[in-house]
Design a protein around this motif. Structure first.
Motif, mmCIF file in Angstrom:
data_model
loop_
_atom_site.group_PDB
_atom_site.id
_atom_site.type_symbol
_atom_site.label_atom_id
_atom_site.label_comp_id
_atom_site.label_asym_id
_atom_site.label_seq_id
_atom_site.Cartn_x
_atom_site.Cartn_y
_atom_site.Cartn_z
ATOM 1 N N GLY A 56 43.156 41.534 52.861
ATOM 2 C CA GLY A 56 43.658 42.066 51.598
ATOM 3 C C GLY A 56 42.553 42.248 50.579
ATOM 4 O O GLY A 56 42.486 43.268 49.875
ATOM 5 N N VAL A 57 41.639 41.264 50.508
ATOM 6 C CA VAL A 57 40.509 41.361 49.578
ATOM 7 C C VAL A 57 39.610 42.538 49.956
ATOM 8 O O VAL A 57 39.171 43.310 49.089
ATOM 9 N N THR A 58 39.323 42.701 51.263
ATOM 10 C CA THR A 58 38.490 43.822 51.713
ATOM 11 C C THR A 58 39.127 45.157 51.353
ATOM 12 O O THR A 58 38.455 46.081 50.867
ATOM 13 N N THR A 109 36.294 58.501 42.930
ATOM 14 C CA THR A 109 37.091 59.704 43.154
ATOM 15 C C THR A 109 38.281 59.861 42.211
ATOM 16 O O THR A 109 38.789 60.970 42.043
ATOM 17 N N GLY A 110 38.745 58.755 41.651
ATOM 18 C CA GLY A 110 39.960 58.807 40.848
ATOM 19 C C GLY A 110 41.228 58.730 41.662
ATOM 20 O O GLY A 110 42.332 58.774 41.114
ATOM 21 N N TRP A 111 41.118 58.593 42.986
ATOM 22 C CA TRP A 111 42.305 58.505 43.831
ATOM 23 C C TRP A 111 43.097 57.242 43.488
ATOM 24 O O TRP A 111 42.533 56.202 43.112
ATOM 25 N N ASP A 112 44.405 57.311 43.618
ATOM 26 C CA ASP A 112 45.284 56.186 43.303
ATOM 27 C C ASP A 112 44.966 54.971 44.183
ATOM 28 O O ASP A 112 44.817 55.099 45.406
ATOM 29 N N LEU A 113 44.881 53.796 43.560
ATOM 30 C CA LEU A 113 44.493 52.583 44.272
ATOM 31 C C LEU A 113 45.450 52.250 45.418
ATOM 32 O O LEU A 113 45.019 51.976 46.545
ATOM 33 N N LEU A 115 49.090 43.355 45.977
ATOM 34 C CA LEU A 115 49.325 42.257 45.034
ATOM 35 C C LEU A 115 48.042 41.840 44.315
ATOM 36 O O LEU A 115 48.091 41.312 43.191
ATOM 37 N N LEU A 116 46.890 42.078 44.949
ATOM 38 C CA LEU A 116 45.609 41.687 44.359
ATOM 39 C C LEU A 116 45.017 42.749 43.432
ATOM 40 O O LEU A 116 43.980 42.514 42.816
ATOM 41 N N ILE A 117 45.643 43.917 43.325
ATOM 42 C CA ILE A 117 45.121 44.950 42.432
ATOM 43 C C ILE A 117 44.972 44.368 41.034
ATOM 44 O O ILE A 117 45.929 43.853 40.462
ATOM 45 N N PRO A 118 43.761 44.393 40.471
ATOM 46 C CA PRO A 118 43.533 43.733 39.179
ATOM 47 C C PRO A 118 44.268 44.427 38.042
ATOM 48 O O PRO A 118 44.326 45.649 37.976
ATOM 49 N N ILE A 147 39.137 39.901 41.076
ATOM 50 C CA ILE A 147 39.542 39.777 42.478
ATOM 51 C C ILE A 147 38.772 38.653 43.147
ATOM 52 O O ILE A 147 39.339 37.775 43.794
ATOM 53 N N MET A 148 37.445 38.672 43.020
ATOM 54 C CA MET A 148 36.626 37.696 43.726
ATOM 55 C C MET A 148 36.805 36.294 43.161
ATOM 56 O O MET A 148 36.706 35.307 43.880
#
Length: 520
Positions: A140-142, A154-158, A400-403, A410-411
């Motif tokens: 998940g972190v990776t 790129t601006g692409w959605d996370l 769930l980890l999206i800041p 995250i780290m």
């Protein structure tokens, strides 16, 4: 968290990324026709040469954090992580001589088969469950750290990036098994090595800031080749606000030991080699690949600092954004796409390796324990099913980890959670490998002591923000969470074995370093 630039990728960049994705898909498809048995799917029927073992070990350990995180750390604080990474060859000399041949003669597919033989089912489930939880969280972190880098560029959605990377990697890993993991890792490793060379050449020969090598001189004068603090006193070794090189070296040595000695996703790479000698050579050659790659990316971080000092341009607000910022601003079309492909390659190589390892443990250590009579087709199906299931859990963890605003980084969250999940596994392995007198009862007492120590450390650390105040709180550096757990499990487990006795297998000598080596 917003994209660094409004510039969109060029058609050429999209073409490069598309070619990369197509090549990986074709490799996975080619490998899909080969797995006929569980041995094919999980350990490539022990058929791989040493150089392929070395490449897949490198691709497993090097993720997107190497391309983005190491330059960012050096850009901000200098080469403080260099010496810690240089401990890897020393660890791998021991691993290649003793650990690799031991595993290849004692286990079939899973590292935790050894724990089960030495300490019974409870110990096997403890170690393997800790691995499953740790790897799923790390996946998940990776995913989320890679998605953040791609989003910034790129601006692409996370969420879409996370799901896209997860889905693509799950598919080729699921259909191709270990052979797909190995050969895609070889291609992916070549891509991010190539990206490192291109970025380095662009910086060293940046004519707009001076003569060739000007950025190196500026970085040297700015202290970006500094190795950090070498203080050696009680405060420097315990103060949470100070991280000396001695603490880094200790932490990295323990970490490499845990990863290469006791974690399935590395041990499984030793098992895919044709012979013991090929496996040992692959482990040693892996160090010769990893250390230069890490060093080059730290060198890139130092040169980026020198570049922005000499050019007068404003650097990124966040150090971890320095590589994406430079790539977008100063690399030509096509090369931007190649470097973005390298970031994806570094991520996917780690993810595919972990997915296959999780599937191996779930199938061999759990499913086959309860259903030992499963046929080959059922084992292959379960292997693919668990790859897909692990990918789904990893993607969910990443989302769930999206800041969000106000949350810890995250780290920062990852360090705390990883400390909880590591569970003293290196100490657990060494308790069985180094000692004949360790018993099943003693190991369970050691596990309990390790869990109590970890819970105490996590709940009572953090100063004023601690969760629980017991009056005798954990006040040392958080790195000691992981280090302490290994030592406590080993020490308490051994002393408890001496004090209380307990069950030991009859062939205990064949389950320790005293085992007579049988070359294969």
């Amino acid at each position: 968290m917003t994209p660094l630039a409004q510039t969109t990728l060029s058609v050429l960049d999209y073409a490069v990324i598309g070619i990369y994705m197509l090549a990986i898909a074709l490799i996975g498809l080619a490998a899909s026709s080969r797995p006929k048995t569980a041995a094919d799917y999980f350990v490539a029927n022990r058929s791989m040469p040493a150089w392929a073992v070395a490449m897949t070990l490198m691709a497993t350990i090097i993720g997107s954090g190497t391309i983005v995180g190491l330059p960012g750390s050096t850009y901000q604080k200098g080469m403080i992580l260099l010496l810690g990474n240089l401990t890897l060859p020393l660890v791998l000399i021991v691993v290649a001589k003793f650990i690799v041949p031991f595993y290849r003669n004692v286990v079939g597919m899973s590292a935790y088969e050894f724990i089960g033989k030495r300490f019974g089912l409870g110990g096997k489930f403890y170690a393997s469950f800790g691995f499953l939880a740790d790897r799923t969280f790390d996946l998940g972190v990776t995913l989320v750290t890679t998605a953040v880098a791609v989003h910034v560029m790129t601006g692409w959605d996370l969420s879409n990036v996370i799901l896209g990377i997860a889905l693509f990697t799950v598919v080729y890993t699921m259909v191709g098994g270990m052979e797909a993991v190995v050969w895609t890792s070889v291609a992916q490793g070549a891509i991010f090595i190539g990206a490192a060379v291109l970025i380095t050449l662009r910086l060293v020969f940046a004519s707009e800031v001076g003569a060739p090598g000007a950025v190196i001189g500026a970085a040297w004068e700015g202290g970006r080749f500094s190795l950090g603090d070498f203080s050696l006193d009680w405060k420097s070794l315990t103060d949470p606000a100070i991280t000396t090189q001695w603490l880094f070296i200790l932490a990295y040595t323990i970490n490499w030991g845990r990863r290469y000695v006791a974690d399935q996703h590395m041990v499984q790479r030793y098992l895919i080699a044709k012979t013991d000698q090929e496996a040992s050579r692959g482990a040693l050659w892996n160090a010769l690949l990893c250390v230069p790659v890490w060093t080059v990316f730290m060198f890139i971080g130092a040169c980026l600092w020198g570049y922005y000092q000499l050019s007068g341009e404003a650097g990124p607000a966040t150090a971890d954004d320095v590589v994406p910022h430079f790539i977008l601003s100063h690399m030509p079309a096509g090369i931007v796409g190649l470097i973005l492909a390298a970031i994806l390659a570094a991520s996917m190589s780690s993810i595919s390796a972990d997915l296959n390892s999780i599937s191996t443990v779930a199938t061999n250590d759990y499913l086959l324990h309860f259903k030992p009579s499963l046929g080959e087709k059922a084992r292959l199906f379960s292997g693919r099913f668990f790859v897909a299931l692990a990918g789904a859990f990893a993607a969910g963890t990443a989302v769930l980890l999206i800041p969000e605003q106000g949350m810890a980084s995250i780290m920062e969250r990852a360090v705390t959670i990883a400390a909880i999940l590591s569970g003293g596994t290196l100490g657990f392995f060494l308790l069985g490998f180094l000692t004949r007198r360790a018993t099943r009862q003693g190991c369970y007492i050691g596990i309990a002591a390790c869990l109590i120590f970890t819970a105490w450390g996590v709940l009572t650390s953090g100063g004023d923000s601690r969760i629980l105040d017991l009056g005798f709180n954990f006040s040392w550096h958080p790195i000691y969470f992981g280090i302490g757990g290994h030592f406590i499990l080993f020490t308490v487990g051994y002393l408890s074995s001496l004090a209380f006795g307990g069950y030991r297998p009859d062939d205990v000598d064949q389950l320790t370093f005293r085992r007579k080596r049988i070359c294969a």
